[in-house]
Structure formats: C-alpha cells, structure tokens
Design an enzyme around this catalytic site. Sequence first.
Site, PDB file in Angstrom:
ATOM      1  N   ARG A 230       0.857  -1.184   0.000  1.00 13.56           N
ATOM      2  CA  ARG A 230       0.000   0.000   0.000  1.00 13.56           C
ATOM      3  C   ARG A 230       0.892   1.232   0.000  1.00 13.56           C
ATOM      4  NH1 ARG A 230      -3.376  -2.816  -1.615  1.00 13.56           N
ATOM      5  NH2 ARG A 230      -5.437  -3.286  -0.759  1.00 13.56           N
ATOM      6  N   ASP A 254       4.331  -0.179  -7.117  1.00  9.16           N
ATOM      7  CA  ASP A 254       3.048  -0.544  -7.729  1.00  9.16           C
ATOM      8  C   ASP A 254       1.919   0.217  -7.052  1.00  9.16           C
ATOM      9  OD1 ASP A 254       1.419  -2.161  -9.541  1.00  9.16           O
ATOM     10  OD2 ASP A 254       0.691  -3.153  -7.724  1.00  9.16           O
ATOM     11  N   GLU A 259      -2.598   7.591  -4.673  1.00  7.94           N
ATOM     12  CA  GLU A 259      -2.946   7.005  -5.973  1.00  7.94           C
ATOM     13  C   GLU A 259      -4.433   7.129  -6.321  1.00  7.94           C
ATOM     14  OE1 GLU A 259      -1.756   2.903  -5.020  1.00  7.94           O
ATOM     15  OE2 GLU A 259      -3.841   2.307  -5.287  1.00  7.94           O
ATOM     16  N   HIS A 291      -0.900  -0.036  -9.661  1.00  7.48           N
ATOM     17  CA  HIS A 291      -1.596  -1.015  -8.819  1.00  7.48           C
ATOM     18  C   HIS A 291      -2.076  -2.210  -9.656  1.00  7.48           C
ATOM     19  CE1 HIS A 291      -3.577  -1.151  -4.632  1.00  7.48           C
ATOM     20  NE2 HIS A 291      -3.522  -2.376  -5.112  1.00  7.48           N
TER      21      HIS A 291
HETATM   22  P1  NAI Z   1      -1.318 -11.380   4.898  1.00  2.62           P
HETATM   23  O1  NAI Z   1      -2.370 -10.952   5.869  1.00  2.62           O
HETATM   24  O2  NAI Z   1      -1.245 -12.807   4.493  1.00  2.62           O
HETATM   25  O3  NAI Z   1       0.114 -10.941   5.440  1.00  2.62           O
HETATM   26  C1  NAI Z   1       0.374  -9.702   6.031  1.00  2.62           C
HETATM   27  C2  NAI Z   1       1.524  -9.869   7.006  1.00  2.62           C
HETATM   28  O4  NAI Z   1       1.823  -8.583   7.551  1.00  2.62           O
HETATM   29  C3  NAI Z   1       1.174 -10.799   8.184  1.00  2.62           C
HETATM   30  O5  NAI Z   1       2.195 -11.757   8.361  1.00  2.62           O
HETATM   31  C4  NAI Z   1       1.101  -9.851   9.366  1.00  2.62           C
HETATM   32  O6  NAI Z   1       1.505 -10.435  10.572  1.00  2.62           O
HETATM   33  C5  NAI Z   1       2.056  -8.752   8.929  1.00  2.62           C
HETATM   34  N1  NAI Z   1       1.872  -7.514   9.676  1.00  2.62           N
HETATM   35  C6  NAI Z   1       0.724  -7.026  10.210  1.00  2.62           C
HETATM   36  N2  NAI Z   1       0.973  -5.872  10.861  1.00  2.62           N
HETATM   37  C7  NAI Z   1       2.302  -5.648  10.727  1.00  2.62           C
HETATM   38  C8  NAI Z   1       3.172  -4.635  11.206  1.00  2.62           C
HETATM   39  N3  NAI Z   1       2.719  -3.620  11.953  1.00  2.62           N
HETATM   40  N4  NAI Z   1       4.482  -4.716  10.875  1.00  2.62           N
HETATM   41  C9  NAI Z   1       4.951  -5.746  10.136  1.00  2.62           C
HETATM   42  N5  NAI Z   1       4.169  -6.743   9.669  1.00  2.62           N
HETATM   43  C10 NAI Z   1       2.869  -6.691   9.966  1.00  2.62           C
HETATM   44  O7  NAI Z   1      -1.538 -10.444   3.639  1.00  2.62           O
HETATM   45  P2  NAI Z   1      -1.043 -10.689   2.142  1.00  2.62           P
HETATM   46  O8  NAI Z   1      -2.104 -11.420   1.387  1.00  2.62           O
HETATM   47  O9  NAI Z   1       0.330 -11.222   2.142  1.00  2.62           O
HETATM   48  O10 NAI Z   1      -1.049  -9.187   1.573  1.00  2.62           O
HETATM   49  C11 NAI Z   1      -0.119  -8.223   2.040  1.00  2.62           C
HETATM   50  C12 NAI Z   1      -0.526  -6.862   1.535  1.00  2.62           C
HETATM   51  O11 NAI Z   1      -0.381  -6.820   0.124  1.00  2.62           O
HETATM   52  C13 NAI Z   1      -2.027  -6.519   1.753  1.00  2.62           C
HETATM   53  O12 NAI Z   1      -2.217  -5.935   3.043  1.00  2.62           O
HETATM   54  C14 NAI Z   1      -2.309  -5.533   0.669  1.00  2.62           C
HETATM   55  O13 NAI Z   1      -2.132  -4.221   1.174  1.00  2.62           O
HETATM   56  C15 NAI Z   1      -1.233  -5.804  -0.386  1.00  2.62           C
HETATM   57  N6  NAI Z   1      -1.792  -6.261  -1.666  1.00  2.62           N
HETATM   58  C16 NAI Z   1      -1.485  -5.565  -2.801  1.00  2.62           C
HETATM   59  C17 NAI Z   1      -1.967  -5.956  -4.034  1.00  2.62           C
HETATM   60  C18 NAI Z   1      -1.612  -5.240  -5.294  1.00  2.62           C
HETATM   61  O14 NAI Z   1      -2.239  -5.475  -6.348  1.00  2.62           O
HETATM   62  N7  NAI Z   1      -0.606  -4.376  -5.308  1.00  2.62           N
HETATM   63  C19 NAI Z   1      -2.886  -7.096  -4.141  1.00  2.62           C
HETATM   64  C20 NAI Z   1      -3.108  -7.806  -2.889  1.00  2.62           C
HETATM   65  C21 NAI Z   1      -2.594  -7.375  -1.697  1.00  2.62           C
END
Ligand code: NAI
Length: 344
Positions: A230, A254, A259, A291
Amino acid sequence: MQVAFFDAKAYDIPSFEKYGGENGIEFKFYETKLNADTAELARGCDAVCVFVNDDVGAEVIDKLYGEGVKLVALRCAGYNNVDVRSAYGKIHVVHVPAYSPYSVAEHAAALLLTSLRRIHKAYVRTRDYNFSLNGLTGFDLHGKTVGVIGTGKIGRVFIDICRGFGMNVLAYDKFPNPEVPAKYVSLDELFEKSDVISLHCPLTSETKHMIDASAIDMMKKGVFIVNTSRGALIDAEALLEGIKARKIGAACLDVYEEEGDVFFEDLSGHIMDDETLSRLISMPNVIVTSHQAFLTEEALNNIAETTVNNILSYFNNDGVCDNELCYRCGEIENCRKGERKRCF
Ligand code: NAI
C-alpha cells in the site's frame, strides 16, 4: 439479488458477470468510484462491491446504510479504505483474503528485475535500433540481502522467489512465523543490512510511513525499495528526497500514497497535478506501475468467485461468512468467528 459494483473496469466485468450470472446475482456496473456523492447509486441494492480506491469512510457508510445496503463486499484483500469501526453494527464487511499471492509476489520480482537490469531502458533503446549498453549495468541478486517486511501469504512467496535467486533473506513481521525460511530481525537491522527491501504488510495506523526519512537514513546507500503493498507505507516526499540525495538506488512502486485519483485512469494528455508523483516518475531509477500486481487471469477469476461466494454465504444459509471482518478482528477474546457467528 442486486449488487452495485463501483470502479468497474473492462477487465473486471467478464468474470463477475460469469460467476454472478451462475448464482442469481445481478451486478450493476458503475465506472465511478464509491464516495459520498455516488453512494446513492446503490439505492435498491442489497450490497455494494468495491475496490482499493473506493471511499468507504464513515459518511459513505451512513449513506449506504440509509439506502438499505446490508453488505460491503471488497473485491480485494486490503481494507484500509473502509472505516470498519463506523461500519460495525450497521453494515457487514467481507473481503477476499487471498486470491493469488503469486500474482503480487511475481509482480514485485518483475519490478525488481526490470529496474535492476534496466530492461525498461533496453526495450526502448532497441526499438530505436540503439544497441549501446552504456548506463545499463546492474548487479547480481545472488549473494545479496533482501529484507522482507510482512511475511504473510505474499511475503512468503516473495521470500521463496528470492531464495531461488540465492539471496540472503532477512524478515520483519509483527507476528513472526517460525515456519518462514528467513531470519527475523528488528526493523532497524533490516533497514541497515538490506540491499533490497520489499514491503508486504498491511497499511494500518502503525505501519503508515514506516519508510520515512529516518528509516531511509538507516538504509544502505544504493538500496532498492519495492512496494507492492500500500502506498502510504512509504512517505513519498521522503522517498523523493532519498532519491535526490542519491541514497536510494531505485524505487519500484506498484502503489502510491495518493494514488486514489490517478491510478486505474488514462490521464495521458492531462496535466499532472501531483508534483511528487510526476517528479518520482521522471526519475531514471523509479518504475511505477498502476496497482497492477494483482492483475492475472487466475487472480481475477479467484476474486470474482470468492466475492460471489462471500455474498451468497452472507445472504443465504445462516448468514455467516468466513471472510467477514470487523474492527475487532484479531482480538481473540472478542472474535465471534470460532462460534460461527456474524461479527455483530
Ligand atoms: P497477509 O495478511 O497474508 O500478510 C500480512 C503480514 O503482515 C502478516 O504476516 C502480518 O503479521 C504482517 N503484519 C501485520 N501488521 C504488521 C506490522 N505492523 N508490521 C509488520 N508486519 C505486519 O496479507 P497478504 O495477502 O500477504 O497481503 C499483504 C498486503 O499486500 C495486503 O495488506 C495488501 O495491502 C497488499 N496487496 C497488494 C496488491 C496489489 O495489487 N498491489 C494485491 C493484494 C494485496
């Protein structure tokens, strides 16, 4: 059942028409984003379907509630654009927690390699029959250190990719996972030791601007920063200063903090109002994609199928949806999911 679908794009419509049609859901596609001015388009609909840059803040929630909307169905994982606290007690919220972590992790790797090996520059040169190699020197990823922030679904796939390149992997996560094949370190140590830093954690009040001027100060000169998570994880002004100071070797973005009014739109021929974004784009060591990390056929199909299933499980059966979320998610003592109940 009718669902108002905001910020509809040509690539969304076929998969949602297919899965919606098969399951008795009529999606009303609107190109406009959801905001306080457009919320009334949802009149008469049971639910709204929204994406990352729709505004689902307190005012919009009240308007949707007034129109009788019962469900906000996010067709994405992140939900930082939804005021989940305001929604609580009024409108239920569901999301698509996973649809293809590979799509995002592979895009992060694509951005990194493109930038590092100057593929974008070489592509333009050779189309102009310019076969010079000057200025295209990269470095080997093998043996370098990558720092991965957030080791959830996407971060783990990205770690596997980096290990495939022979990189040393450092990781930081608020909730470290012993099964992740990486060495967990403090955020400061990750900043200090990484040649490449890739962000894969959610945007929260805690993580906003986690890459700011003081974080950049700690980093190695020439560091590559990749953000497919993000935009507001990075203070864009501080990033720009770091690039101008030649501290940051490259930025692969990305996502971008502001954005919302820009990404997903064709603004060619317009004057860009956002000076930070236009300055970043003008830099030779910055690559911006709009994105698009999620944009694979597999991901689009999974998104549509899961969103339709979320809507069906909310409105049919017992109304419980495994992918419902609320502001108390993660609070073990308050979470009602274990009891197979709605969040409220
Ligand atoms: P996920 O929920 O599987 O993993 C997120 C990780 O971040 C977890 O291990 C969690 O413990 C950790 N986390 C939470 N708070 C934290 C903090 N304060 N400091 C460090 N780590 C922390 O989520 P996933 O599926 O891996 O997605 C990650 C991010 O990717 C999403 O939140 C979303 O913002 C972004 N995303 C971007 C996309 C794009 O098209 N550019 C598409 C899908 C997701």
